[in-house]
Write a protein that holds these residues in place. Structure first.
Motif, mmCIF file in Angstrom:
data_model
loop_
_atom_site.group_PDB
_atom_site.id
_atom_site.type_symbol
_atom_site.label_atom_id
_atom_site.label_comp_id
_atom_site.label_asym_id
_atom_site.label_seq_id
_atom_site.Cartn_x
_atom_site.Cartn_y
_atom_site.Cartn_z
ATOM 1 N N GLU A 264 0.808 -1.227 0.000
ATOM 2 C CA GLU A 264 0.000 0.000 0.000
ATOM 3 C C GLU A 264 0.841 1.278 0.000
ATOM 4 O OE1 GLU A 264 -0.230 -2.558 2.167
ATOM 5 O OE2 GLU A 264 -0.594 -1.833 4.228
ATOM 6 N N ASP A 265 2.152 1.140 0.132
ATOM 7 C CA ASP A 265 3.047 2.294 0.002
ATOM 8 C C ASP A 265 3.375 2.586 -1.460
ATOM 9 O OD1 ASP A 265 4.747 1.070 2.902
ATOM 10 O OD2 ASP A 265 3.342 2.765 2.813
ATOM 11 N N THR A 266 2.941 1.740 -2.356
ATOM 12 C CA THR A 266 3.185 1.948 -3.777
ATOM 13 C C THR A 266 2.544 3.255 -4.232
ATOM 14 O OG1 THR A 266 3.341 -0.403 -4.275
ATOM 15 C CG2 THR A 266 2.719 1.051 -6.091
ATOM 16 N N ALA A 267 3.368 4.128 -4.806
ATOM 17 C CA ALA A 267 2.886 5.448 -5.204
ATOM 18 C C ALA A 267 4.012 6.196 -5.901
ATOM 19 C CB ALA A 267 2.424 6.252 -3.991
ATOM 20 N N VAL A 268 3.651 7.315 -6.493
ATOM 21 C CA VAL A 268 4.661 8.281 -6.928
ATOM 22 C C VAL A 268 4.888 9.223 -5.762
ATOM 23 C CG1 VAL A 268 5.257 10.096 -8.548
ATOM 24 C CG2 VAL A 268 3.939 8.112 -9.334
ATOM 25 N N TYR A 269 6.145 9.389 -5.392
ATOM 26 C CA TYR A 269 6.498 10.223 -4.254
ATOM 27 C C TYR A 269 7.058 11.555 -4.760
ATOM 28 C CZ TYR A 269 5.692 6.445 -0.983
ATOM 29 O OH TYR A 269 5.105 5.471 -0.220
ATOM 30 N N TYR A 270 6.519 12.643 -4.201
ATOM 31 C CA TYR A 270 6.889 13.983 -4.615
ATOM 32 C C TYR A 270 7.531 14.742 -3.463
ATOM 33 C CZ TYR A 270 3.600 13.169 -8.458
ATOM 34 O OH TYR A 270 2.940 12.652 -9.544
ATOM 35 N N CYS A 271 8.529 15.512 -3.798
ATOM 36 C CA CYS A 271 9.164 16.441 -2.879
ATOM 37 C C CYS A 271 8.552 17.821 -3.128
ATOM 38 C CB CYS A 271 10.669 16.436 -3.168
ATOM 39 S SG CYS A 271 11.636 17.635 -2.276
ATOM 40 N N ALA A 272 8.330 18.588 -2.060
ATOM 41 C CA ALA A 272 7.731 19.907 -2.207
ATOM 42 C C ALA A 272 8.306 20.867 -1.176
ATOM 43 C CB ALA A 272 6.213 19.827 -2.059
ATOM 44 N N ALA A 273 8.238 22.171 -1.499
ATOM 45 C CA ALA A 273 8.815 23.197 -0.631
ATOM 46 C C ALA A 273 7.806 24.309 -0.380
ATOM 47 C CB ALA A 273 10.080 23.774 -1.258
ATOM 48 N N SER A 274 7.756 24.749 0.884
ATOM 49 C CA SER A 274 6.867 25.848 1.258
ATOM 50 C C SER A 274 7.539 26.722 2.303
ATOM 51 C CB SER A 274 5.559 25.291 1.826
ATOM 52 O OG SER A 274 4.757 26.341 2.344
ATOM 53 N N LYS A 275 7.296 28.006 2.227
ATOM 54 C CA LYS A 275 7.806 28.901 3.269
ATOM 55 C C LYS A 275 6.952 28.800 4.528
ATOM 56 C CE LYS A 275 10.199 32.311 0.415
ATOM 57 N NZ LYS A 275 10.259 33.715 -0.013
ATOM 58 N N LEU A 276 5.800 28.184 4.412
ATOM 59 C CA LEU A 276 4.913 28.004 5.557
ATOM 60 C C LEU A 276 5.088 26.606 6.139
ATOM 61 C CD1 LEU A 276 1.647 29.522 4.062
ATOM 62 C CD2 LEU A 276 3.353 30.660 5.492
ATOM 63 N N ALA A 277 4.954 26.500 7.438
ATOM 64 C CA ALA A 277 4.928 25.188 8.093
ATOM 65 C C ALA A 277 3.485 24.703 8.012
ATOM 66 C CB ALA A 277 5.376 25.305 9.526
ATOM 67 N N THR A 278 3.171 23.999 6.956
ATOM 68 C CA THR A 278 1.782 23.693 6.652
ATOM 69 C C THR A 278 1.610 22.269 6.141
ATOM 70 O OG1 THR A 278 -0.120 24.354 5.317
ATOM 71 C CG2 THR A 278 2.051 24.596 4.312
ATOM 72 N N MET A 279 0.411 21.734 6.349
ATOM 73 C CA MET A 279 0.061 20.437 5.774
ATOM 74 C C MET A 279 -0.824 20.624 4.539
ATOM 75 S SD MET A 279 -0.562 18.112 9.168
ATOM 76 C CE MET A 279 -1.695 19.232 9.955
ATOM 77 N N ASP A 280 -1.098 21.872 4.211
ATOM 78 C CA ASP A 280 -1.970 22.204 3.090
ATOM 79 C C ASP A 280 -1.188 22.120 1.778
ATOM 80 O OD1 ASP A 280 -4.204 25.020 2.390
ATOM 81 O OD2 ASP A 280 -3.622 23.288 1.195
ATOM 82 N N GLU A 281 -1.536 21.145 0.974
ATOM 83 C CA GLU A 281 -0.845 20.926 -0.294
ATOM 84 C C GLU A 281 -0.816 22.181 -1.159
ATOM 85 O OE1 GLU A 281 -2.377 17.528 -2.351
ATOM 86 O OE2 GLU A 281 -1.819 18.323 -4.309
ATOM 87 N N SER A 282 -1.867 22.958 -1.133
ATOM 88 C CA SER A 282 -1.961 24.130 -2.011
ATOM 89 C C SER A 282 -0.983 25.233 -1.634
ATOM 90 C CB SER A 282 -3.387 24.684 -1.993
ATOM 91 O OG SER A 282 -3.685 25.241 -0.718
#
Length: 122
Positions: free
Chosen positions: A89-107
Motif C-alpha cells: 500500500e506504500d506503492t505510489a509516486v512520491y513527490y518532494c515539495a517546498a513551502s515557506k509556511l509550516a503547513t500540511m496544506d498541499e496548495s
C-alpha cells in the motif's frame, strides 16, 4: 528558477527499505519547510511527512505507523525520506515539495519535483 529533483524510487519487496532523496536548487533552502507527498494509482495525493526549515520539527501521517523518517541537510540542500518495512500500500509516486509556511496544506507548497516511483510487491 527553483527546482526540486527526486531520486531513489525503485521496485522492492514488502518488508524491505528504500531511501528517497530530493535535491533543491535555485532557492534559499534553509527558508523552506520541505515535505514529501505521495499519490497512489486512482487516489488523491496525500501528505507523507514534513521537515521544518530549522530541522527540529517533523510531521508524519498517522497511517505510516512510524515506518518512515524525514531528514534534511541544509548544507547540501537535500531532504531525504527513509522508508522501512515497506508495504504494497506504500506503492505510489512520491513527490518532494517546498513551502515557506509550516503547513500540511498541499496548495501552499510553492515548488514541486517531478516525482519518483516506488513500487512495493507482495
Amino acid at each position: 528558477q527553483a527546482q526540486l529533483e527526486e531520486s531513489g524510487g525503485d521496485l522492492v519487496q514488502a518488508g524491505e527499505s528504500l531511501r528517497l532523496s530530493c535535491a533543491a536548487s535555485g532557492l534559499t533552502f534553509i527558508r523552506y519547510n520541505m515535505a514529501w507527498f505521495r499519490q497512489a494509482p486512482g487516489k488523491e495525493r496525500e501528505l507523507v511527512a514534513v521537515a521544518s526549515w530549522w530541522g527540529s520539527t517533523s510531521y508524519y501521517a498517522e497511517s505510516l505507523e512510524g515506518r518512515f523518517t524525514i531528514s534534511r541537510d541544509n548544507d547540501k540542500n537535500t531532504v531525504a525520506l527513509q522508508m522501512d518495512s515497506l508495504r504494497p500500500e506504500d506503492t505510489a509516486v512520491y513527490y518532494c515539495a517546498a513551502s515557506k509556511l509550516a503547513t500540511m496544506d498541499e496548495s501552499r507548497y510553492e515548488y514541486w519535483g517531478q516525482g519518483t516511483q516506488v513500487t512495493v510487491s507482495s
